[in-house]
Enzyme design. Structure first.
Site, PDB file in Angstrom:
ATOM      1  N   SER A  31      19.281 -28.347  -0.180  1.00 55.04           N
ATOM      2  CA  SER A  31      19.793 -28.381   1.245  1.00 55.04           C
ATOM      3  C   SER A  31      21.221 -29.486   1.646  1.00 55.04           C
ATOM      4  O   SER A  31      21.634 -29.579   2.079  1.00 55.04           O
ATOM      5  CB  SER A  31      18.592 -28.951   2.056  1.00 55.04           C
ATOM      6  OG  SER A  31      17.556 -28.129   1.595  1.00 55.04           O
ATOM      7  N   HIS A  34      21.821 -20.847   1.034  1.00 54.23           N
ATOM      8  CA  HIS A  34      20.720 -22.139   1.531  1.00 54.23           C
ATOM      9  C   HIS A  34      19.282 -20.983   2.235  1.00 54.23           C
ATOM     10  O   HIS A  34      20.479 -20.330   3.281  1.00 54.23           O
ATOM     11  CB  HIS A  34      21.592 -22.549   2.058  1.00 54.23           C
ATOM     12  CG  HIS A  34      20.457 -23.934   3.017  1.00 54.23           C
ATOM     13  ND1 HIS A  34      20.730 -24.807   3.729  1.00 54.23           N
ATOM     14  CD2 HIS A  34      19.510 -25.156   2.591  1.00 54.23           C
ATOM     15  CE1 HIS A  34      20.103 -25.355   4.706  1.00 54.23           C
ATOM     16  NE2 HIS A  34      19.418 -25.190   3.679  1.00 54.23           N
ATOM     17  N   GLU A  77      23.379 -19.100   4.298  1.00 60.04           N
ATOM     18  CA  GLU A  77      24.209 -20.077   3.975  1.00 60.04           C
ATOM     19  C   GLU A  77      24.548 -19.606   2.806  1.00 60.04           C
ATOM     20  O   GLU A  77      23.665 -19.893   1.901  1.00 60.04           O
ATOM     21  CB  GLU A  77      24.429 -21.144   4.639  1.00 60.04           C
ATOM     22  CG  GLU A  77      23.892 -21.843   5.637  1.00 60.04           C
ATOM     23  CD  GLU A  77      23.885 -23.232   5.820  1.00 60.04           C
ATOM     24  OE1 GLU A  77      24.327 -23.799   7.164  1.00 60.04           O
ATOM     25  OE2 GLU A  77      23.033 -24.382   5.071  1.00 60.04           O
TER      26      GLU A  77
HETATM   27  N1  LIG Z   1      11.815 -26.405   2.968  1.00 59.71           N
HETATM   28  C1  LIG Z   1      12.254 -26.815   3.454  1.00 59.71           C
HETATM   29  O1  LIG Z   1      12.334 -26.410   4.054  1.00 59.71           O
HETATM   30  C2  LIG Z   1      13.571 -26.384   3.467  1.00 59.71           C
HETATM   31  C3  LIG Z   1      14.493 -25.586   3.035  1.00 59.71           C
HETATM   32  C4  LIG Z   1      15.686 -25.267   2.585  1.00 59.71           C
HETATM   33  C5  LIG Z   1      16.700 -25.218   1.757  1.00 59.71           C
HETATM   34  N2  LIG Z   1      14.929 -27.022   0.895  1.00 59.71           N
HETATM   35  C6  LIG Z   1      15.525 -26.600  -0.470  1.00 59.71           C
HETATM   36  O2  LIG Z   1      14.967 -25.804  -1.728  1.00 59.71           O
HETATM   37  C7  LIG Z   1      14.114 -26.999  -2.514  1.00 59.71           C
HETATM   38  C8  LIG Z   1      12.803 -26.778  -2.727  1.00 59.71           C
HETATM   39  O3  LIG Z   1      12.069 -27.098  -1.773  1.00 59.71           O
HETATM   40  P1  LIG Z   1      10.340 -26.771  -0.857  1.00 59.71           P
HETATM   41  O4  LIG Z   1      10.372 -27.524   0.401  1.00 59.71           O
HETATM   42  O5  LIG Z   1      10.422 -25.486  -1.360  1.00 59.71           O
HETATM   43  O6  LIG Z   1       9.596 -27.891  -2.390  1.00 59.71           O
HETATM   44  P2  LIG Z   1       8.609 -27.721  -2.719  1.00 59.71           P
HETATM   45  O7  LIG Z   1       8.226 -28.987  -3.033  1.00 59.71           O
HETATM   46  O8  LIG Z   1       7.515 -27.083  -1.651  1.00 59.71           O
HETATM   47  O9  LIG Z   1       8.650 -27.422  -3.755  1.00 59.71           O
HETATM   48  C9  LIG Z   1       9.066 -27.302  -4.988  1.00 59.71           C
HETATM   49  C10 LIG Z   1       8.693 -26.558  -6.372  1.00 59.71           C
HETATM   50  O10 LIG Z   1       9.272 -26.909  -7.518  1.00 59.71           O
HETATM   51  C11 LIG Z   1       8.574 -27.123  -8.502  1.00 59.71           C
HETATM   52  N3  LIG Z   1       9.135 -27.690  -9.474  1.00 59.71           N
HETATM   53  C12 LIG Z   1       9.912 -29.029 -10.338  1.00 59.71           C
HETATM   54  N4  LIG Z   1      10.579 -29.515 -10.941  1.00 59.71           N
HETATM   55  C13 LIG Z   1      10.178 -27.863 -11.468  1.00 59.71           C
HETATM   56  C14 LIG Z   1      11.173 -27.056 -12.835  1.00 59.71           C
HETATM   57  N5  LIG Z   1      12.165 -28.602 -13.118  1.00 59.71           N
HETATM   58  N6  LIG Z   1      11.062 -26.564 -13.127  1.00 59.71           N
HETATM   59  C15 LIG Z   1      10.744 -25.487 -12.417  1.00 59.71           C
HETATM   60  N7  LIG Z   1      10.437 -25.361 -11.054  1.00 59.71           N
HETATM   61  C16 LIG Z   1       9.793 -26.975 -10.859  1.00 59.71           C
HETATM   62  C17 LIG Z   1       7.761 -27.713  -8.038  1.00 59.71           C
HETATM   63  O11 LIG Z   1       6.576 -27.681  -9.175  1.00 59.71           O
HETATM   64  C18 LIG Z   1       7.186 -26.761  -6.507  1.00 59.71           C
HETATM   65  O12 LIG Z   1       6.208 -26.335  -6.951  1.00 59.71           O
HETATM   66  C19 LIG Z   1      14.706 -27.825  -2.851  1.00 59.71           C
HETATM   67  O13 LIG Z   1      16.144 -27.599  -3.049  1.00 59.71           O
HETATM   68  C20 LIG Z   1      15.299 -27.884  -0.906  1.00 59.71           C
HETATM   69  O14 LIG Z   1      16.393 -29.362  -0.534  1.00 59.71           O
HETATM   70  C21 LIG Z   1      14.109 -26.650   1.287  1.00 59.71           C
END
Ligand SMILES: NC(=O)c1ccc[n+]([C@@H]2O[C@H](COP(=O)([O-])OP(=O)(O)OC[C@H]3O[C@@H](n4cnc5c(N)ncnc54)[C@H](O)[C@@H]3O)[C@@H](O)[C@H]2O)c1
Length: 383
Positions: free
Chosen positions: A117, A138, A150
């Protein structure tokens, strides 16, 4: 069969895996946390079972969808991926290490994508032997529901990788909007004034209630404070601070004291039971609702104008992204077309003249607004 790999099975990753599996792709999925990995299909089944109960999904389709997802131990088992998307923790060094591991196992023409993000995709590509195959995809939360993705190109992203990522993700039912590798991409950046200008009005003594009521009356599904309460003031503050830092604390991204106070008080919105408005709902729109709406929309138009001038996106792209990503009833350039350039410029001038010291420079018109025709060409900088 085309194979999509998804790394990270938290909020976003599991939804992304579901999205591609629902479209018939074979999905390889993994997470570094064994418990997250082991419970992934169970969590997905539980989520889909609710759709079955609601009559929106046939039980056989649930089974077919889940059967297309194969859990693997890690990226080393993802060699047959055509497109690998990471949705791991938002840390540059973790994402870089992951892409290095993926690059050593996938085919030379496989595409690598980040769901980041807020991190720079160009910085993520540094050190890769084929940086041209890395791009940003994204997704928005919840990924299976939100149509918008995106498509983020860094200066070294290759046309073949961008076209392949677009084609596969369109087949999964998404609308892809190309966008530059700039802080906040389109939606998270262009949404800032929706909250920021509402907070500026609050600072001037207006009530959150009347600001939200005005925006609801103008067709917005939620007012700025209702949206902050829904997502969480802490999340909004983090996004605002991140963009302010990336934009050298330009006053267009000013972090308002009221937002900081809200977070310090722990009144984060729905998740804590109390927010700017929550649990109350906005009442009737105030008599000057139109002025409130014009003020916020003027700031939205100007921010979109600055992003457009920086290149890498289009008026239509920005409009579509804000309508799909935030359910806005109209995009900033549609607002501009409806209101006319001169009235928007005149409002910006009035706002600039009345701006307090900490907001000086906030209302400087975007280059394309200040000229008869939208500006083309290189980024003029943000100040
Ligand atoms: N939550 C949102 O609304 C949202 C929206 C768009 C983008 N994002 C982006 O998506 C990504 C994930 O966000 P999220 O909210 O799903 O996070 P989250 O914390 O729910 O999930 C992340 C997962 O990644 C795993 N993880 C961490 N390091 C790892 C690795 N090296 N290899 C494999 N797995 C690994 C963790 O165990 C966890 O289960 C981030 O980059 C965030 O910026 C989030």
């Amino acid at each position: 069969m085309t194979t999509i790999a998804v790394i990270g099975l938290g909020t976003m990753g599991l939804g992304i895996a579901q999205t591609y599996a629902a479209a018939g792709f074979a999905v390889l999925a993994t997470d570094a946390a064994a418990d997250v990995r082991d419970t992934a299909l169970q969590r997905l089944r539980a989520r889909l079972a609710r759709r079955v109960q609601a009559g929106k999904l046939a039980p056989s389709d649930l089974d077919a969808l889940v059967s297309r997802i194969t859990l693997v131990d890690g990226p080393e088992a993802m060699g047959r991926a055509d497109l690998a998307i990471e949705a791991v923790v938002e840390r540059m060094e973790v994402k870089r290490a992951l892409f290095a591991a993926l690059e050593s196992v996938v085919a030379p023409d496989a595409v690598l994508a980040s769901n980041t993000s807020s991190l720079s995709v160009a910085a993520m590509a540094q050190g890769l032997s084929r940086p041209q195959r890395l791009l940003g995809l994204h997704f928005f939360n919840p990924a299976p529901v939100m149509k918008l993705v995106e498509l983020v190109a860094h200066p070294g992203s290759g046309a073949a990788a961008l076209a392949r990522a677009r084609q596969l993700t369109e087949r999964a039912g998404k609308t892809l909007i190309p966008c530059p590798d700039r802080p906040g991409f389109i939606v998270n950046r262009c949404a800032r004034p929706f909250y920021g200008e509402a907070l500026a009005l609050l600072e001037e003594g207006r009530c959150a209630d009347e600001i939200d009521a005005a925006m609801l009356a103008a067709g917005y599904p939620l007012g700025p404070f209702g949206l902050i309460d829904l997502v969480g003031a802490d999340i909004n503050l983090a996004a605002t601070e991140s963009l302010a830092a990336a934009m050298q604390d330009h006053p267009r991204y000013h972090v308002f004291a009221a937002l900081r106070r809200q977070v310090a008080a722990g009144d984060l919105g729905r998740k804590t039971g109390r927010g700017f408005l929550f649990p109350e709902k906005p009442g009737p729109a105030p008599g000057d609702a139109e002025a409130i709406v014009l003020r916020i929309e003027t700031a939205l138009v100007n921010e979109a104008g600055w992003l457009l001038a920086e290149g890498g996106t289009t008026q239509d792209g920005i409009d579509t992204a804000l309508k799909l990503g935030l359910n806005f009833p109209r995009g900033p350039f549609e607002i501009l077309a409806a209101q006319g350039r001169e009235p928007v410029l005149a409002r910006l001038q009035r706002l600039a003249a009345a701006a307090p010291a900490h907001l000086q420079g906030r209302y400087r018109p975007a280059p394309g607004l200040a000229m008869p025709h939208p500006a083309a060409g290189p980024a003029p900088g943000t100040r």
